[in-house]
Design an enzyme around this catalytic site. Sequence first.
Site, short mmCIF file in Angstrom:
data_model
loop_
_atom_site.label_atom_id
_atom_site.label_comp_id
_atom_site.label_asym_id
_atom_site.label_seq_id
_atom_site.Cartn_x
_atom_site.Cartn_y
_atom_site.Cartn_z
N SER A 108 0.58 -1.24 -0.03
CA SER A 108 -0.28 0.09 -0.05
C SER A 108 0.66 1.06 0.12
O SER A 108 1.38 1.47 -1.21
CB SER A 108 -1.16 -0.09 1.38
OG SER A 108 -2.14 0.71 0.87
N PHE A 109 1.09 1.91 1.03
CA PHE A 109 1.51 3.44 1.01
C PHE A 109 3.53 2.66 0.89
O PHE A 109 4.16 3.39 0.16
CB PHE A 109 1.91 4.29 1.88
CG PHE A 109 2.21 4.52 3.29
CD1 PHE A 109 2.94 5.48 3.22
CD2 PHE A 109 2.68 3.43 4.39
CE1 PHE A 109 2.67 5.99 4.59
CE2 PHE A 109 3.39 4.00 5.33
CZ PHE A 109 3.41 4.76 5.39
N ASP A 232 -10.07 -5.65 -3.95
CA ASP A 232 -9.20 -4.49 -2.82
C ASP A 232 -10.40 -3.44 -2.59
O ASP A 232 -10.45 -2.72 -4.40
CB ASP A 232 -7.90 -3.91 -3.58
CG ASP A 232 -7.04 -3.20 -2.48
OD1 ASP A 232 -7.57 -2.32 -1.97
OD2 ASP A 232 -5.85 -3.69 -3.19
#
Length: 284
Positions: A108-109, A232
Amino acid sequence: MAEENPAIGKSIKTGEFNTNYLEAGEDKGGTPVILMHGSGPGVTAYANWRGIIPILSEHFHVLAPDMVGFGYSDRPEGIEFNCQVWADQTYAFMQAKGIEKAHLVGNSFGGSNAIRLTTDHPEAVERLVLMGSMGVDFPIVEGEGLDTIWGYEPSVENMAQAIRTMAWGDELAQNENLAETRYKASIEPGFHESFSAMFPAPRQRWVQSQITDADKIRGIKQETLVIHGREDQVIPLSTSYALHQMIDRADLQVFAHCGHWVQIEREADFAQSLINFFNRKEVA
């Protein structure tokens, strides 16, 4: 005797602050694997990677730092949190540990931070894994997906909703122990204060802050494995399609019946994909 907290590992100086990190498989040699966690409420390297570290450490030297402002790393006063800060922290971590080159796994990040580190210091990265990664632009829908995660306010009910957003299906969200455990983690001293200050509304700007210039991404020469859960709800699958197209040596793997937590929902399959990818002979 107080119960030992498995999220608290070793501490090392990285620039102007201390980084908490987990380490396993030190005796395996070869190229180390650095796991870069995501940005959910109460997240730590342990919460993100606890199922994966024991599996990977049977094959590799594995390290998983808490990003500054998260977990048990420092929360320096006055720091401006952004992609560059987290990428620089990880590079400083490598230098402090004497690691000249590593495989990076970004969730993710953590994926956008891994992209930034790779474009800033290509000589330091052997192979790259991006899982449900940020790093390119996508729209946030107010009250849904990433907006819900970054807008989290502490309660067991809200944590269950965050888990429901992260995962496919209701099994994990209905796990009261998981919701309670993650809620308690989110209210550790200083945790929510720093988290809520990182991504305040309007949140589209924080997506933009995690973007690396497209030409720089296209310049990535490392073999790359792009992974995404088909269902997602947090980071759209289209981001991984975009990264797959932009990075010349990228392969794409999409997991069915899987949300944003591929490393949890498809733990064994995800770990095996990494083992195969890091062990395979170089593809020209």
